[in-house]
Design a protein around this motif. Structure first.
Motif, PDB file in Angstrom:
ATOM      1  N   PHE A 137      11.359  52.496  68.800  1.00  0.00           N
ATOM      2  CA  PHE A 137      12.532  51.615  68.791  1.00  0.00           C
ATOM      3  C   PHE A 137      12.153  50.235  69.343  1.00  0.00           C
ATOM      4  CE2 PHE A 137      14.864  55.807  69.075  1.00  0.00           C
ATOM      5  CZ  PHE A 137      15.225  55.804  67.743  1.00  0.00           C
ATOM      6  N   GLY A 138      11.280  50.235  70.361  1.00  0.00           N
ATOM      7  CA  GLY A 138      10.778  48.964  70.872  1.00  0.00           C
ATOM      8  C   GLY A 138       9.894  48.277  69.841  1.00  0.00           C
ATOM      9  N   PHE A 139       9.077  49.087  69.182  1.00  0.00           N
ATOM     10  CA  PHE A 139       8.131  48.603  68.178  1.00  0.00           C
ATOM     11  C   PHE A 139       8.862  47.870  67.046  1.00  0.00           C
ATOM     12  CE2 PHE A 139       4.834  49.197  64.920  1.00  0.00           C
ATOM     13  CZ  PHE A 139       3.657  49.313  65.629  1.00  0.00           C
ATOM     14  N   ASN A 140       9.857  48.508  66.470  1.00  0.00           N
ATOM     15  CA  ASN A 140      10.540  47.943  65.302  1.00  0.00           C
ATOM     16  C   ASN A 140      11.707  47.027  65.676  1.00  0.00           C
ATOM     17  OD1 ASN A 140       8.725  49.289  63.753  1.00  0.00           O
ATOM     18  ND2 ASN A 140      10.161  50.723  62.846  1.00  0.00           N
ATOM     19  N   ALA A 141      12.633  47.544  66.511  1.00  0.00           N
ATOM     20  CA  ALA A 141      13.778  46.713  66.870  1.00  0.00           C
ATOM     21  C   ALA A 141      13.311  45.500  67.684  1.00  0.00           C
ATOM     22  CB  ALA A 141      14.800  47.527  67.660  1.00  0.00           C
ATOM     23  N   GLY A 142      12.331  45.727  68.554  1.00  0.00           N
ATOM     24  CA  GLY A 142      11.797  44.631  69.367  1.00  0.00           C
ATOM     25  C   GLY A 142      11.169  43.543  68.528  1.00  0.00           C
ATOM     26  N   SER A 143      10.694  43.900  67.324  1.00  0.00           N
ATOM     27  CA  SER A 143      10.049  42.913  66.462  1.00  0.00           C
ATOM     28  C   SER A 143      11.029  41.852  65.958  1.00  0.00           C
ATOM     29  CB  SER A 143       9.361  43.590  65.278  1.00  0.00           C
ATOM     30  OG  SER A 143       8.215  44.282  65.735  1.00  0.00           O
ATOM     31  N   ALA A 144      12.339  42.068  66.168  1.00  0.00           N
ATOM     32  CA  ALA A 144      13.307  41.009  65.893  1.00  0.00           C
ATOM     33  C   ALA A 144      13.128  39.878  66.907  1.00  0.00           C
ATOM     34  CB  ALA A 144      14.731  41.551  65.954  1.00  0.00           C
ATOM     35  N   LEU A 145      12.476  40.180  68.029  1.00  0.00           N
ATOM     36  CA  LEU A 145      12.198  39.216  69.105  1.00  0.00           C
ATOM     37  C   LEU A 145      13.474  38.620  69.673  1.00  0.00           C
ATOM     38  CD1 LEU A 145       9.057  37.522  67.533  1.00  0.00           C
ATOM     39  CD2 LEU A 145       9.094  39.155  69.433  1.00  0.00           C
ATOM     40  N   ALA A 146      14.588  39.302  69.477  1.00  0.00           N
ATOM     41  CA  ALA A 146      15.863  38.862  70.028  1.00  0.00           C
ATOM     42  C   ALA A 146      16.800  40.068  70.057  1.00  0.00           C
ATOM     43  CB  ALA A 146      16.471  37.754  69.160  1.00  0.00           C
ATOM     44  N   ALA A 147      17.734  40.042  70.994  1.00  0.00           N
ATOM     45  CA  ALA A 147      18.720  41.129  71.079  1.00  0.00           C
ATOM     46  C   ALA A 147      19.879  40.785  70.156  1.00  0.00           C
ATOM     47  CB  ALA A 147      19.188  41.295  72.520  1.00  0.00           C
ATOM     48  N   ASN A 148      19.664  41.000  68.859  1.00  0.00           N
ATOM     49  CA  ASN A 148      20.668  40.545  67.898  1.00  0.00           C
ATOM     50  C   ASN A 148      20.965  41.596  66.829  1.00  0.00           C
ATOM     51  OD1 ASN A 148      18.392  40.526  66.320  1.00  0.00           O
ATOM     52  ND2 ASN A 148      18.203  38.306  66.245  1.00  0.00           N
ATOM     53  N   GLY A 149      21.698  41.203  65.819  1.00  0.00           N
ATOM     54  CA  GLY A 149      22.069  42.133  64.758  1.00  0.00           C
ATOM     55  C   GLY A 149      20.880  42.664  64.001  1.00  0.00           C
ATOM     56  N   LEU A 150      19.874  41.825  63.800  1.00  0.00           N
ATOM     57  CA  LEU A 150      18.687  42.265  63.077  1.00  0.00           C
ATOM     58  C   LEU A 150      17.976  43.377  63.849  1.00  0.00           C
ATOM     59  CD1 LEU A 150      16.874  41.858  60.611  1.00  0.00           C
ATOM     60  CD2 LEU A 150      15.606  40.136  61.921  1.00  0.00           C
ATOM     61  N   ALA A 151      17.936  43.234  65.185  1.00  0.00           N
ATOM     62  CA  ALA A 151      17.336  44.284  66.023  1.00  0.00           C
ATOM     63  C   ALA A 151      18.108  45.582  65.850  1.00  0.00           C
ATOM     64  CB  ALA A 151      17.317  43.848  67.489  1.00  0.00           C
ATOM     65  N   ALA A 152      19.425  45.480  65.813  1.00  0.00           N
ATOM     66  CA  ALA A 152      20.258  46.680  65.635  1.00  0.00           C
ATOM     67  C   ALA A 152      19.964  47.333  64.290  1.00  0.00           C
ATOM     68  CB  ALA A 152      21.734  46.295  65.721  1.00  0.00           C
ATOM     69  N   SER A 153      19.840  46.507  63.247  1.00  0.00           N
ATOM     70  CA  SER A 153      19.555  47.030  61.914  1.00  0.00           C
ATOM     71  C   SER A 153      18.195  47.726  61.888  1.00  0.00           C
ATOM     72  CB  SER A 153      19.601  45.881  60.905  1.00  0.00           C
ATOM     73  OG  SER A 153      19.135  46.315  59.658  1.00  0.00           O
ATOM     74  N   ALA A 154      17.201  47.103  62.518  1.00  0.00           N
ATOM     75  CA  ALA A 154      15.856  47.697  62.550  1.00  0.00           C
ATOM     76  C   ALA A 154      15.870  49.026  63.299  1.00  0.00           C
ATOM     77  CB  ALA A 154      14.873  46.727  63.200  1.00  0.00           C
ATOM     78  N   PHE A 155      16.620  49.062  64.402  1.00  0.00           N
ATOM     79  CA  PHE A 155      16.764  50.293  65.200  1.00  0.00           C
ATOM     80  C   PHE A 155      17.341  51.408  64.319  1.00  0.00           C
ATOM     81  CE2 PHE A 155      17.189  51.336  69.896  1.00  0.00           C
ATOM     82  CZ  PHE A 155      17.473  52.673  69.722  1.00  0.00           C
ATOM     83  N   MET A 156      18.381  51.057  63.584  1.00  0.00           N
ATOM     84  CA  MET A 156      19.086  52.049  62.771  1.00  0.00           C
ATOM     85  C   MET A 156      18.214  52.576  61.630  1.00  0.00           C
ATOM     86  SD  MET A 156      20.727  52.036  59.600  1.00  0.00           S
ATOM     87  CE  MET A 156      21.000  50.294  59.326  1.00  0.00           C
ATOM     88  N   VAL A 157      17.523  51.673  60.901  1.00  0.00           N
ATOM     89  CA  VAL A 157      16.706  52.173  59.784  1.00  0.00           C
ATOM     90  C   VAL A 157      15.490  52.949  60.297  1.00  0.00           C
ATOM     91  CG1 VAL A 157      17.454  50.443  58.118  1.00  0.00           C
ATOM     92  CG2 VAL A 157      15.408  50.000  59.508  1.00  0.00           C
ATOM     93  N   THR A 158      15.001  52.598  61.483  1.00  0.00           N
ATOM     94  CA  THR A 158      13.866  53.317  62.071  1.00  0.00           C
ATOM     95  C   THR A 158      14.234  54.773  62.304  1.00  0.00           C
ATOM     96  OG1 THR A 158      13.080  51.311  63.157  1.00  0.00           O
ATOM     97  CG2 THR A 158      12.313  53.388  64.065  1.00  0.00           C
ATOM     98  N   ASN A 159      15.380  54.974  62.945  1.00  0.00           N
ATOM     99  CA  ASN A 159      15.820  56.336  63.221  1.00  0.00           C
ATOM    100  C   ASN A 159      16.109  57.104  61.929  1.00  0.00           C
ATOM    101  OD1 ASN A 159      16.524  58.145  65.495  1.00  0.00           O
ATOM    102  ND2 ASN A 159      18.491  58.198  64.431  1.00  0.00           N
ATOM    103  N   THR A 160      16.743  56.417  60.992  1.00  0.00           N
ATOM    104  CA  THR A 160      17.124  57.067  59.738  1.00  0.00           C
ATOM    105  C   THR A 160      15.901  57.530  58.946  1.00  0.00           C
ATOM    106  OG1 THR A 160      19.051  55.621  59.672  1.00  0.00           O
ATOM    107  CG2 THR A 160      18.486  56.750  57.631  1.00  0.00           C
ATOM    108  N   ALA A 161      14.919  56.645  58.805  1.00  0.00           N
ATOM    109  CA  ALA A 161      13.730  56.988  58.008  1.00  0.00           C
ATOM    110  C   ALA A 161      12.944  58.109  58.673  1.00  0.00           C
ATOM    111  CB  ALA A 161      12.850  55.754  57.830  1.00  0.00           C
ATOM    112  N   ALA A 162      12.837  58.063  60.012  1.00  0.00           N
ATOM    113  CA  ALA A 162      12.083  59.107  60.718  1.00  0.00           C
ATOM    114  C   ALA A 162      12.736  60.467  60.502  1.00  0.00           C
ATOM    115  CB  ALA A 162      12.015  58.782  62.212  1.00  0.00           C
ATOM    116  N   ALA A 163      14.062  60.507  60.628  1.00  0.00           N
ATOM    117  CA  ALA A 163      14.784  61.764  60.479  1.00  0.00           C
ATOM    118  C   ALA A 163      14.617  62.312  59.059  1.00  0.00           C
ATOM    119  CB  ALA A 163      16.260  61.541  60.793  1.00  0.00           C
ATOM    120  N   MET A 164      14.760  61.443  58.076  1.00  0.00           N
ATOM    121  CA  MET A 164      14.660  61.870  56.680  1.00  0.00           C
ATOM    122  C   MET A 164      13.254  62.378  56.370  1.00  0.00           C
ATOM    123  SD  MET A 164      16.597  62.136  54.020  1.00  0.00           S
ATOM    124  CE  MET A 164      15.797  63.572  53.333  1.00  0.00           C
TER     125      MET A 164
END
Lengths: 112, 468
Positions: B244-271
């Protein structure tokens, strides 16, 4: 003196111990072992690679008893350990030259 | 009196402490966003924990005689790359551009890399925070390769390899893709969190290393089985957590893009975990724990490059395919070609990373990230070609340079442990330690413990003294 070495199903250890305890045998050496015999093994799969595992976990119980008790003890162990399926195990009987209790130096039947 | 004084002064002191840093921050650097900075610092720490997580993930999969060698290699990577990064690694990767290939040494020793932001990379966080975040990526990338030559590489040769690889392969690659002026960045290749730089590079290099070092003794004839799968599961959990740090953190900001990256990271891993488990279930008749965690990691790998560019349904598709093709890569491809990539670095990271980089060219959408681009499925087929170019470049670069590095080291020292040392295990032969010393026959050597005899009378005297 005679040594009785039994290779048993792991789940039968408690039953065998209880029967031996009732007969008055309190001392034994127990080892976790693996081995193979008539019982077939199983297959394990790791990331799509299959391995045939034919060594199966068993319990080895070693006791040393008076010669006159051998027949009785062997029948006790057999009865307690038997399920009727392959894999119930084996009993081996060995003569023992002598036994010494390290603490007191007692020898022979007194030491077992 | 004293108590009441304390009561009145204490809250004042606390308030003062709370206010001053805020005032100081405001006057020194107005561009720093405290939320962004806190988020990226925590993300950097999350990415760091992935390397010990990887050590457990890999450590559980080797035989018990080689566990410490894996843990040691992963841990020493953390230290080695941290030092290299400060001295010159960061400058090579992110420093002022030289010919679109590599950074100059202008930032060596972190000269000029200070507390204020460097807006070309990240306008709202201190430059040092950006540097640290990137360091953690450099660490884990080298760590990933360890799985390919597990259980047979000599530790000195490993140290030289790790140092040369991170300097000659990782640093330029990071510059190509993420550095200002890097040629793949200029080309428009999309790699949000390191599909090419981290996963393809380590996966392909791992394949080369496995081929050059050769198979483990007994590979294909003896059973070489994981010694502790619970350790592997714990490691995979730490990887997922850190990712989550790896992908969401790559937004380099605590913003909507970070949230989106967090969400797709979890989704793809689970699938991907589900698709791997079901693929293996259909193929071999049992759903396995090792399959579930391997699938999860494959999904995390595959979503990495696209994590800042794709939406949730695309993440499901990326994960679904990743679980299946990575499973086929480790179970069918590896067996067919007979190479001994011990812990499937290529099968999971090489194949999953390649799929992820290409999938970014299929599923990327400017609706998710306006700074990105659209992929093939969103009307821009050209992006797929750009992604393909970045994949091919990374494959070739990593393969050629890893070959050169390993061949060069083998001229100086042998890469592989002797047959006897391999039989004994790397823990004892390389490190003189035993992971599970429940039955060790031996006694302390008298030479190294001679102080015990000298100290024994003293101990007796002092205990006698206490009695009196």
């Amino acid at each position: 003196m005679t040594k009785i070495e039994s290779v048993l199903r792991p789940g039968k250890l408690e039953d065998v111990k209880n029967e031996l305890g009732k007969f008055g045998i309190k001392g034994m050496t127990v080892t976790q072992v693996i081995g193979c015999g008539l019982q077939k093994g199983h297959t394990e799969v790791y990331r799509g690679a299959e391995y045939n595992i034919n060594l199966i976990p068993k319990i080895k119980v070693e006791i040393v008893i008076k010669d006159e008790d051998v027949e009785k003890v062997v029948s006790l162990i057999s009865k307690a350990a038997r399920t009727g399926q392959t894999g119930d195990g084996k009993i081996f009987i060995y003569p023992v030259a002598d036994a010494i209790r390290i603490r007191t130096g007692e020898k022979g039947n007194d030491a077992i | 009196m004293k108590k009441s004084l304390m009561r009145s002064v204490f809250p004042l002191a606390i308030m003062f402490l709370l206010i001053t840093p805020g005032l100081a921050g405001a006057s020194q650097e107005s561009a720093i966003d405290t939320g962004d900075t806190a988020f990226v610092m925590i993300s950097a720490a999350l990415v760091l924990i992935m390397t010990p997580g990887l050590a457990l993930f890999y450590g559980g999969m080797v035989r018990r005689k080689n566990v410490l060698s894996i843990l040691m290699q992963c841990f020493i990577i953390m230290c080695l790359v941290s030092v290299q990064w400060v001295l010159f690694g960061y400058s090579f990767a992110f420093g002022p551009d030289l010919g679109h290939i590599i950074g100059s040494l202008k930032w060596a020793g972190l000269s000029g890399v200070g507390q204020s932001p460097f807006p070309d990379y990240s306008a709202t966080i201190p430059h040092q925070v950006f540097m640290l975040f990137q360091l953690m990526f450099a660490i884990i990338t080298v760590g990933l390769i360890i799985g390919s030559f597990a259980e047979r590489m000599r530790f000195p040769a490993f140290l030289i390899f790790a140092f040369l690889w991170t300097t000659i392969v990782y640093d330029p690659l990071a510059h190509w893709v993420w550095g200002v002026g890097g040629w793949l960045r200029n080309l428009g290749a999309l790699d949000f969190a390191g599909g090419t730089v981290v996963h393809i590079s380590s996966g392909v290099s791992g394949l080369i290393a496995a081929l050059i070092l050769g198979r483990r003794k007994g590979y294909g004839s003896e059973s070489i089985l994981p010694h502790c799968l619970p350790m592997t599961v714990l490691g995979a959990a730490l990887l997922w957590f850190g990712w989550f740090g790896f992908n969401a953190g790559s937004a380099l900001a605590a913003n909507g893009l970070a949230a989106s990256a967090f969400m797709v990271t979890n989704t793809a891993a689970a699938m991907a975990a589900l698709s791997w488990v079901f693929a293996e279930w259909l193929h071999h008749g049992k759903p396995t724990m090792l399959g579930a965690v391997s699938g999860g990691v494959a999904g995390l790998v595959a979503i990495t490059p696209g994590s800042g560019f794709v939406g949730p349904m695309s993440a499901l598709a990326i994960g679904l395919v990743a679980g299946i093709i990575c499973y086929l890569a480790v179970s069918v491809l590896k067996t067919r070609f007979g190479y001994d990539d011990s812990l499937d670095v290529f099968g999971v990271h090489g194949v999953g990373g390649t799929w992820g980089a290409l999938a970014t060219g299929l599923f990327a959408s400017t609706a998710v990230n306006p700074a990105g681009a659209n992929g093939l499925f969103f009307g821009n087929p050209g992006q797929l070609l750009i992604q393909l170019a970045s994949v091919v470049a990374t494959w070739v670069f990593a393969a050629v340079l890893t070959t050169v590095i390993l061949k060069a080291i083998s001229l100086v020292t042998s890469l592989r442990v002797s047959a006897d040392d391999e039989e004994q295990g790397l823990d004892l032969s390389q490190h003189g330690e035993d992971s599970f010393a429940d039955l060790v026959i031996g006694a302390p050597s008298m030479s190294s413990f001679s102080f015990i005899e000298d100290r024994a009378p003293v101990l007796k005297e002092s205990s006698a003294g206490i009695q009196h």
